[in-house]
Design an enzyme around this catalytic site. Structure first.
Site, mmCIF file in Angstrom:
data_model
loop_
_atom_site.group_PDB
_atom_site.id
_atom_site.type_symbol
_atom_site.label_atom_id
_atom_site.label_comp_id
_atom_site.label_asym_id
_atom_site.label_seq_id
_atom_site.Cartn_x
_atom_site.Cartn_y
_atom_site.Cartn_z
ATOM 1 N N GLU A 60 -8.754 11.322 -21.507
ATOM 2 C CA GLU A 60 -7.340 11.063 -21.217
ATOM 3 C C GLU A 60 -7.072 11.078 -19.710
ATOM 4 O O GLU A 60 -6.233 10.320 -19.212
ATOM 5 C CB GLU A 60 -6.450 12.127 -21.875
ATOM 6 C CG GLU A 60 -6.384 12.064 -23.392
ATOM 7 C CD GLU A 60 -7.500 12.856 -24.066
ATOM 8 O OE1 GLU A 60 -8.485 13.245 -23.387
ATOM 9 O OE2 GLU A 60 -7.412 13.090 -25.287
ATOM 10 N N LEU A 61 -7.786 11.965 -18.992
ATOM 11 C CA LEU A 61 -7.531 12.074 -17.557
ATOM 12 C C LEU A 61 -7.937 10.789 -16.838
ATOM 13 O O LEU A 61 -7.216 10.293 -15.973
ATOM 14 C CB LEU A 61 -8.281 13.278 -16.969
ATOM 15 C CG LEU A 61 -7.982 13.540 -15.496
ATOM 16 C CD1 LEU A 61 -6.509 13.853 -15.285
ATOM 17 C CD2 LEU A 61 -8.845 14.663 -14.951
ATOM 18 N N LYS A 62 -9.092 10.259 -17.204
ATOM 19 C CA LYS A 62 -9.566 9.004 -16.597
ATOM 20 C C LYS A 62 -8.517 7.916 -16.785
ATOM 21 O O LYS A 62 -8.129 7.222 -15.846
ATOM 22 C CB LYS A 62 -10.876 8.591 -17.259
ATOM 23 C CG LYS A 62 -11.362 7.214 -16.865
ATOM 24 C CD LYS A 62 -12.463 6.744 -17.805
ATOM 25 C CE LYS A 62 -12.942 5.355 -17.430
ATOM 26 N NZ LYS A 62 -13.690 5.327 -16.163
ATOM 27 N N ILE A 89 -31.572 -5.671 -4.662
ATOM 28 C CA ILE A 89 -32.067 -4.442 -5.293
ATOM 29 C C ILE A 89 -32.048 -4.547 -6.814
ATOM 30 O O ILE A 89 -32.572 -3.694 -7.517
ATOM 31 C CB ILE A 89 -31.235 -3.233 -4.791
ATOM 32 C CG1 ILE A 89 -31.265 -3.164 -3.258
ATOM 33 C CG2 ILE A 89 -31.743 -1.929 -5.356
ATOM 34 C CD1 ILE A 89 -32.662 -3.148 -2.655
ATOM 35 N N GLY A 90 -31.451 -5.576 -7.369
ATOM 36 C CA GLY A 90 -31.582 -5.770 -8.812
ATOM 37 C C GLY A 90 -30.328 -6.289 -9.476
ATOM 38 O O GLY A 90 -30.306 -7.387 -10.012
ATOM 39 N N GLU A 104 -29.671 -8.125 -13.975
ATOM 40 C CA GLU A 104 -29.360 -6.996 -14.869
ATOM 41 C C GLU A 104 -28.034 -7.117 -15.641
ATOM 42 O O GLU A 104 -27.402 -6.104 -15.923
ATOM 43 C CB GLU A 104 -29.369 -5.661 -14.097
ATOM 44 C CG GLU A 104 -30.675 -5.389 -13.362
ATOM 45 C CD GLU A 104 -30.673 -4.059 -12.581
ATOM 46 O OE1 GLU A 104 -29.927 -3.146 -12.966
ATOM 47 O OE2 GLU A 104 -31.426 -3.967 -11.596
ATOM 48 N N ARG A 123 -14.810 8.437 -12.801
ATOM 49 C CA ARG A 123 -16.039 7.875 -13.368
ATOM 50 C C ARG A 123 -16.738 8.889 -14.273
ATOM 51 O O ARG A 123 -17.046 10.003 -13.877
ATOM 52 C CB ARG A 123 -16.987 7.435 -12.270
ATOM 53 C CG ARG A 123 -18.240 6.836 -12.859
ATOM 54 C CD ARG A 123 -19.084 6.080 -11.848
ATOM 55 N NE ARG A 123 -20.440 5.904 -12.358
ATOM 56 C CZ ARG A 123 -20.771 5.027 -13.302
ATOM 57 N NH1 ARG A 123 -19.859 4.239 -13.822
ATOM 58 N NH2 ARG A 123 -22.017 4.936 -13.736
ATOM 59 N N GLU A 157 -32.330 13.966 -5.776
ATOM 60 C CA GLU A 157 -31.244 14.707 -6.428
ATOM 61 C C GLU A 157 -31.741 15.947 -7.174
ATOM 62 O O GLU A 157 -31.103 16.984 -7.156
ATOM 63 C CB GLU A 157 -30.547 13.748 -7.401
ATOM 64 C CG GLU A 157 -29.598 14.371 -8.364
ATOM 65 C CD GLU A 157 -29.106 13.319 -9.369
ATOM 66 O OE1 GLU A 157 -28.901 12.161 -8.959
ATOM 67 O OE2 GLU A 157 -28.926 13.670 -10.537
ATOM 68 N N HIS A 167 -21.599 -0.062 -0.537
ATOM 69 C CA HIS A 167 -20.607 0.854 -1.100
ATOM 70 C C HIS A 167 -19.198 0.443 -0.705
ATOM 71 O O HIS A 167 -18.223 1.025 -1.153
ATOM 72 C CB HIS A 167 -20.924 2.282 -0.671
ATOM 73 C CG HIS A 167 -22.280 2.703 -1.164
ATOM 74 N ND1 HIS A 167 -23.410 2.541 -0.408
ATOM 75 C CD2 HIS A 167 -22.677 3.188 -2.350
ATOM 76 C CE1 HIS A 167 -24.455 2.945 -1.111
ATOM 77 N NE2 HIS A 167 -24.040 3.335 -2.291
HETATM 78 N N1 GLN Z 1 -31.800 -1.803 -9.794
HETATM 79 C C1 GLN Z 1 -30.620 -1.033 -9.792
HETATM 80 C C2 GLN Z 1 -29.433 -1.914 -9.435
HETATM 81 O O1 GLN Z 1 -29.586 -2.778 -8.645
HETATM 82 C C3 GLN Z 1 -30.688 0.125 -8.809
HETATM 83 C C4 GLN Z 1 -29.443 0.958 -8.860
HETATM 84 C C5 GLN Z 1 -29.487 2.217 -8.046
HETATM 85 O O2 GLN Z 1 -30.211 2.354 -7.107
HETATM 86 N N2 GLN Z 1 -28.687 3.166 -8.398
HETATM 87 O O3 GLN Z 1 -28.357 -1.743 -9.914
HETATM 88 ZN ZN ZN Z 2 -29.539 2.218 -4.993
#
Ligand code: GLN
Ligand code: ZN
Length: 746
Positions: free
Chosen positions: A22-24, A424-425, A477, A508, A598, A687
């Site tokens: 609900e908060l989201k 990157i994908g 993807e 999120r 992480e 980003h």
């Molecule tokens: N291959 C992933 C993408 O391009 C890599 C995502 C990530 O590094 N978190 O979305």
């Molecule tokens: Zn990444």
């Protein structure tokens, strides 16, 4: 100071998103202008009341408040101490909008930085503190929640991030130097809370389960001596979580605080330290016996034994969760589609509250009524084939051929120019893709129809990349809901929940899969997509897999066998996938490990062993292919200084890595540890929707070429493009290609 006892059972915090997120929904509606602040606050008020009532009805006798947040509890603490950076204060927005401006940024000001909360997948907003920050006590939120609960007849314990941890999490010119100033603000807040009738306050100091300098430990001591000596204050509970308190424990015991919380799940050394610490000076020990960071039912009888050990050492003991329940889903009882043997073994937040209450009672009345632990893992969850394969592994299974030989073989096959360009994908997740997924879920689109739409998207993305002139293409993807969930849905040993949402940051939420049994691949998982994409073009298409460490980090992992064993099982499944991709004609395969940093243990003592198995699992996953198949990896989301040697040890042919904000420093760091393979420092910070200027990209590349020979340098964005839109994606990728061509021409 009041003389009330702490209580017998508590939790360090509770999910705030609501049973149905609900908060989201409310927060996102507010951002979109569909509801006003009053409506948002009334959702917040209802959610908070619901949690307090639930906790009371479960007979928890020490209930926290101020664990609710519209975005992040570290940001709330920043507001409580007046640490609103001038760049936001001067926007002159109403309070709630200033708050969200700090969290999400506005056109004129980028947001506060977002970073992982210790070794979890929760992200907090990094406070900006500098010598000029003027702290001001602003306990309105803590007081407000306390009063709200009191109206319901529930006396709560307000929670704040403690002053030392707050500064250790902050960035700026030496934030920790501001500790004494900040402690005076906490003194004011504590006095205000006491005046409102608050009996206990919880100050979270998890930063002390990591290695800390003598100066930082001394600061902790000074802070709690000062707060302890206040004439009018609530009783103070200093809570810690995620590991061993180590040398900070005896230091806290020497302060006048009334209660100390220890994580007895992740902090396997805490009991020993407690026994060695000597007199506990009448303090209450809040024993974190129920795992707040994983979803398995507690073995209550074993936990009670640990509880009894604490009872023998301390006069007063309370039972709690090991950390806030923020990190687990709300309620298991709504999961009706899980296999009964699995369901029986799980506990989400609501169920963990019952466990805490039972354990609290057991410490008082004896353990007779505690239920037996779940029986040992069902035979059906074991996979003899996987176990035999792992048992038969030799070191050669984690080794590829010599790099120079590989590089020559790959170049002969790929024939790439200097400074090859790639991504990157993922490509942008468009509204149409989301719509197709929703229709598939709702049943208005069948699997074939869904596949057809995804294939059309793959073709569009391939054509676009060809037209832009990228050298190594990706399929984009589109078929992946999430880079871990996608594989979890296709592997044995994983289960998905229907409602198991956990807050990742702000609005999120993620739904991590559960790894409950031996992991095995049923069938190829990505080969059809990659092969289809490759069939559309002569350029090499990069296969795209998520690495074993990241799959573990973003799942709830079984605890009945060591993590490295589970990691190797995942690695074997991925290894089979790489071999199948290779067989299908895929010449480049990327195995993403964005979570490598992480899950690094917080104390140095544990880091070596972790990196050994993490690297070992990656190499197991990637060593099954021939020399002329090029393995890429991708890392992001963190500072990599501490794991730089491990990055080299991964032995990937090419490493793409987040770098645009750190001005290419990573290249020097890699060179310093002898890294000599391909590297693609991100030259576009994805980003933000901002398109970099031609000059920026050229100068980033010029810096990079100075640090790394051009034949080893790749040109790519910082990360996947799934959160971006097409206009900035196209513009930025064209720029990357043009900049690479320009530098090549020199
Ligand atoms: N291959 C992933 C993408 O391009 C890599 C995502 C990530 O590094 N978190 O979305
Ligand atoms: Zn990444």
């Amino acid at each position: 100071m009041s003389s009330t006892a702490f209580g017998q059972s508590t939790v360090l915090g509770y999910p705030r998103i609501g049973a149905n997120r609900e908060l989201k929904k409310a927060v996102e509606s507010y951002w979109a202008g569909r509801i006003d602040a009053t409506a948002l606050h009334s959702v917040g008020r209802e959610l908070r009341a619901g949690v307090w009532q639930q906790l009371r009805d479960a007979r928890l006798d020490a209930i926290p408040s101020n664990t609710f947040s519209y975005y992040d509890h570290v940001l709330d603490t920043a507001v409580a101490v007046g640490a609103v950076p001038e760049r936001f204060a001067r926007l002159g927005l109403p309070e709630l909008d200033t708050y969200f401006a700090m969290a999400r940024g506005v056109d004129a000001e980028p947001a506060l930085e977002l970073t992982k909360w210790f070794a979890t997948n929760y992200h907090y907003l990094v406070p900006e503190i500098d010598p000029g920050t003027v702290f001001v006590a602003n306990p309105a939120k803590a007081l407000g929640e306390y009063a709200e609960a009191l109206e319901l007849g529930i006396s709560t314990r307000p929670v704040l991030v403690g002053p030392a941890t707050f500064l250790l999490l902050a960035k700026g010119a030496d934030p920790f130097a501001r500790l004494d100033d900040l402690v005076e603000i906490y003194a004011t807040i504590l006095a205000d809370l006491a005046a409102a009738g608050v009996e206990w306050v919880q100050l979270d100091e998890p930063a002390y389960v990591a290695d800390r300098s003598p100066d930082e430990i001394d600061g902790l001591h000074r802070a709690y001596i000062r707060l302890g000596e206040l004439a009018h204050r609530p009783r103070i509970f200093v809570a810690t979580c995620f590991g061993d308190l180590g040398p900070a424990l005896p230091v806290l015991l020497k302060t006048p605080v009334e209660a100390i919380g220890l994580d007895l799940v992740a902090g396997t050394g805490n009991l020993r330290e407690l026994a060695a610490a000597g007199p506990l000076n009448g303090k209450t020990i809040v024993a974190g016996l129920v795992d707040g960071h994983n979803i398995w039912r507690t073995d209550l009888r074993a936990a009670a034994v640990d509880g009894a050990t604490v009872t023998a050492l301390a006069d007063h003991v309370a039972v709690s969760t090991s950390c806030s329940l923020l990190h687990v889903p709300v309620d298991l009882s709504v999961e009706t589609r899980l296999a009964p043997e699995l369901h029986d073994r799980l506990a989400f937040a609501r169920q963990k509250v019952d466990e805490v209450v039972l354990l609290g009672r057991a410490l008082r009345d004896g353990t007779a009524h505690l239920p037996a632990p779940p029986a040992s893992t069902p035979e059906a969850w074991h996979n003899a084939g996987v176990r035999d394969r792992l048992a038969g592994l030799t070191p050669a299974g984690r080794r590829r051929g010599d790099y120079e030989t590989r590089a020559a073989a790959q170049q002969a096959r790929l024939n790439l120019p200097e400074l090859p360009t790639t991504t990157i994908g993922s490509f942008p997740q468009t509204g149409e893709l989301r719509k197709a997924r929703a229709e598939l879920r709702a049943g208005s689109l069948d699997a074939d129809g869904y596949d057809a739409r995804m294939r059309a998207e793959v073709e569009r993305v391939i054509r676009l990349q060809e037209e832009i002139g990228l050298d190594v293409l990706v399929h984009g993807e589109p078929e992946r809901n999430d880079m871990v969930q996608y594989f979890g849905e296709r592997l044995d040993g994983f289960a998905a929940t229907d409602h198991g949402w956990v807050q990742s940051y702000g609005s999120r939420c993620v739904r991590p899969p559960v790894i409950y049994g031996d992991v095995a691949r049923k069938a190829p998982m990505t080969v059809a997509w990659s092969a289809y994409a490759q069939s559309l073009t002569d350029k090499p298409v990069k296969g795209m897999l998520t690495g074993p460490v990241t799959i573990l980090a973003w799942s709830f992992v079984r605890t009945d066998q060591p993590l490295p064993v589970t990691a190797d099982q995942v690695a074997l499944a991925l290894r089979d996938e790489t071999v199948d991709l290779e067989r299908a004609g895929i010449r480049v395969i990327q195995v993403d490990e964005p979570a490598l940093r992480e899950t690094l243990p917080l104390r140095r003592a544990g880091q070596r062993a972790y990196l050994d198995w993490a690297v070992g699992a990656f190499r197991l996953a990637t060593s099954g292919v021939a020399d002329d198949t090029q393995i890429h990896t991708h890392l992001c989301y963190s500072e990599f200084g501490e794991v730089i040697t491990a990055i080299d040890d991964l032995d990937a042919d090419v490493t793409s890595i987040e770098a645009s904000r750190s001005k290419m420093e990573i290249l020097g760091d890699l060179a310093a540890v002898g890294y000599r393979r391909g590297v693609g420092p991100g030259v576009w910070d994805i980003h933000s929707p901002r398109v970099p200027s031609h000059g920026e990209v050229v100068s980033a590349l010029t810096r990079a070429v100075a640090a790394v020979p051009a034949r080893r340098l790749w040109v790519n964005p910082d990360c996947g493009l799934k959160t971006r839109a097409y206009p900035e994606t196209e513009a930025s990728l064209r720029l990357l290609v043009a900049a690479a061509a320009e530098i090549r021409g020199h």
